[in-house]
Design an enzyme around this catalytic site. Structure first.
Site, PDB file in Angstrom:
ATOM      1  N   SER A   1       0.832  -1.198   0.000  1.00 11.13           N
ATOM      2  CA  SER A   1       0.000   0.000   0.000  1.00 11.13           C
ATOM      3  C   SER A   1       0.873   1.257   0.000  1.00 11.13           C
ATOM      4  O   SER A   1       1.684   1.438  -0.911  1.00 11.13           O
ATOM      5  CB  SER A   1      -0.947  -0.046   1.197  1.00 11.13           C
ATOM      6  OG  SER A   1      -1.955   0.923   1.095  1.00 11.13           O
TER       7      SER A   1
ATOM      8  N   ASP B   1      -9.527  -5.291  -5.359  1.00 11.96           N
ATOM      9  CA  ASP B   1      -9.030  -4.217  -4.497  1.00 11.96           C
ATOM     10  C   ASP B   1      -9.745  -2.917  -4.852  1.00 11.96           C
ATOM     11  O   ASP B   1      -9.571  -2.373  -5.942  1.00 11.96           O
ATOM     12  CB  ASP B   1      -7.516  -4.062  -4.689  1.00 11.96           C
ATOM     13  CG  ASP B   1      -6.874  -3.163  -3.643  1.00 11.96           C
ATOM     14  OD1 ASP B   1      -7.579  -2.338  -3.045  1.00 11.96           O
ATOM     15  OD2 ASP B   1      -5.650  -3.294  -3.430  1.00 11.96           O
TER      16      ASP B   1
ATOM     17  N   HIS C   1      -7.563  -5.600  -0.948  1.00 10.71           N
ATOM     18  CA  HIS C   1      -6.402  -4.800  -0.563  1.00 10.71           C
ATOM     19  C   HIS C   1      -5.607  -5.424   0.577  1.00 10.71           C
ATOM     20  O   HIS C   1      -4.385  -5.245   0.658  1.00 10.71           O
ATOM     21  CB  HIS C   1      -6.854  -3.390  -0.168  1.00 10.71           C
ATOM     22  CG  HIS C   1      -5.727  -2.419  -0.013  1.00 10.71           C
ATOM     23  ND1 HIS C   1      -4.886  -2.076  -1.045  1.00 10.71           N
ATOM     24  CD2 HIS C   1      -5.277  -1.726   1.084  1.00 10.71           C
ATOM     25  CE1 HIS C   1      -3.983  -1.208  -0.624  1.00 10.71           C
ATOM     26  NE2 HIS C   1      -4.195  -0.983   0.663  1.00 10.71           N
TER      27      HIS C   1
END
Length: 448
Positions: free
Chosen positions: A180, A228, A259
């Protein structure tokens, strides 16, 4: 992970390399054929050409061995204390000392996350396949991508210079990885340090702006989730489209993953990641058969790559040998040669507050990367300042682990908030990218 919803690709965006989609019965048929073909290649492909690589480790790989949850090497781990530019963490490494040094990868978590909670499962897994793994806890859980990039590079410097396992690590075979916002930090770290062997972005997101990797020189793997909604497939494709054709890269979208799929044990991810790291950290081309073409597409909804995925320059010299300087200047978009090794800094003479040692790490037409090692004298420092004169036509940008100011031809870098206090005889480093032709200045160091 609080990352804003990513943008769709701009009009006209298109992958620069082939993309494969598999759905329904055709997908499963293709996967079955791939497995059969992969087994055939594994059993019949000769590996004589790889024998020149001094970093080849372990038995010849197979589909089953790459997919295993543990590799052939016994491992151990240790806790890393806070300091050295990041908030501590964990290091995982093979216990075998008979095979020489190992390639290493530093991993940083995403926004608001802890490595211990979300990526620690990867440490023993990767170490058992023959890598040293540094899991980084960030100085603040709300650190942005830029700060995470700085801490990744600080972590690698700690790992190779002062950590208890530094003798096990090859400083010329290093990679970075993150999830991320940590994935975005990973890609920024690759832009800052072109000498890295690889960068792996796991659902790489960057709050507030879009990543442009058109100037990277580091082989890059992107892994993303089909479902995601935070770092969307279209956003990752936008990053992938900016990767230069001259640099090896690949993108795999994992079917059904969201995610947070990268924050828990993920066999599909590891089945792709291990061959990639073997190829680019170990120059071990026995593993290209699993990615070129994709030997097992189970759990992969999309795959693109710049096959044949050849590690830059082929096998590099043994880790104890300083590579010779390049005879030609590489263009900015080519991967530079491994940095030359330098001896550890020596303690300054008594009465000297601190010293600074400069070295050019890499250079290319019109630019260079440099690093300065700051070493405390016989007493501890409470802040330091390094100054040097810029050569004709030189300028400095993208400083990490320090704060830059310039006045005329004088460059000044002061310590960052986390690396100004040094115990007697200990060192820290800062680095930067510069334009112009590299020189050999003699920096001065002062400490209040």
């Amino acid at each position: 992970m609080n990352v804003p919803t990513a943008r769709p690709p701009a009009p006209g965006d298109a992958p620069r390399t082939r993309s494969v989609r598999r759905t329904g019965p055709a997908r499963w048929l293709t996967a079955g054929l791939a497995v059969v073909l992969g087994l055939t290649v594994s059993a019949t492909t000769p590996h004589a050409a790889v024998a020149d690589s001094p970093y080849q480790r372990g038995p010849d790989p197979t589909l089953a061995s790459v997919a295993a949850t543990r590799g052939p090497f016994a491992t151990t781990q240790a806790t890393v204390p806070a300091g050295n530019g990041f908030n501590g963490g964990f290091v995982y490494y093979p216990t075998d000392t008979s095979l020489g040094t190992w390639g290493a990868v530093a991993i940083v978590p995403g926004y608001s996350a802890l490595f211990a909670n979300e990526e620690a499962w990867m440490g023993p897994w990767l170490a058992s396949f023959g890598f040293v793994v540094l899991g980084i806890e960030t100085n603040s859980r709300t650190d942005g991508a830029d700060a995470r990039a700085t801490q990744l590079l600080a972590g690698l410097d700690y790992l190779t210079r002062t950590s208890p396992v530094r003798s096990r690590v090859d400083a010329n075979r290093l990679g970075v990885m993150g999830h991320s916002a940590g994935g975005a930090g990973t890609l920024l770290a690759a832009l800052r340090r072109p000498s890295l062997k690889t960068a792996v972005g796991l659902a790489p997101g960057t709050p507030g702006n879009n990543l442009n990797m058109s100037t990277t020189q580091v082989p890059t793997l992107l892994l993303s989730g089909q479902n995601d909604g935070t770092v969307t497939p279209s956003y990752v494709q936008g990053i992938y489209n900016t990767l230069p054709a001259t640099v090896e890269h690949a993108w795999a979208e994992l079917a059904g993953n969201d995610h947070l799929s990268f924050t828990r044990s993920n066999p599909t991810e590891m089945r792709l990641l291990i061959p990639w790291l073997k190829i680019f950290l170990d120059s071990d081309t026995r593993y290209t058969q699993f990615l070129c073409p994709l030997a097992d597409s189970t759990g992969v909804s999309r795959y693109s790559s710049t096959c044949p995925l050849v590690p830059s320059g082929g096998p590099t010299p043994p880790p104890t040998t300083t590579p010779p300087p390049p005879t030609t200047t590489p263009p900015p978009t080519s991967t530079p040669p491994p940095p030359t090794t330098t001896p550890p800094p020596t303690t300054p003479p008594a009465g000297t507050a601190c010293t600074a040692t400069y070295r050019t790490v890499n250079s290319w037409s019109g630019g260079f990367q440099a690093e300065v090692t700051v070493t405390a004298g016989s007493t501890a420092t409470d802040g330091w300042t390094v100054r040097w004169n810029l050569g004709a036509g030189q300028s400095v940008s993208q400083v990490w682990n320090g704060t830059l100011s310039t006045s005329g031809t004088t460059a000044t870098v002061r310590n960052a908030a986390y690396n100004g206090t040094l115990a007697p005889g200990t060192s820290t480093t800062f680095g930067f990218l510069g334009s112009g032709t590299p020189s050999s200045p003699s920096p001065t160091c002062t400490s209040p």
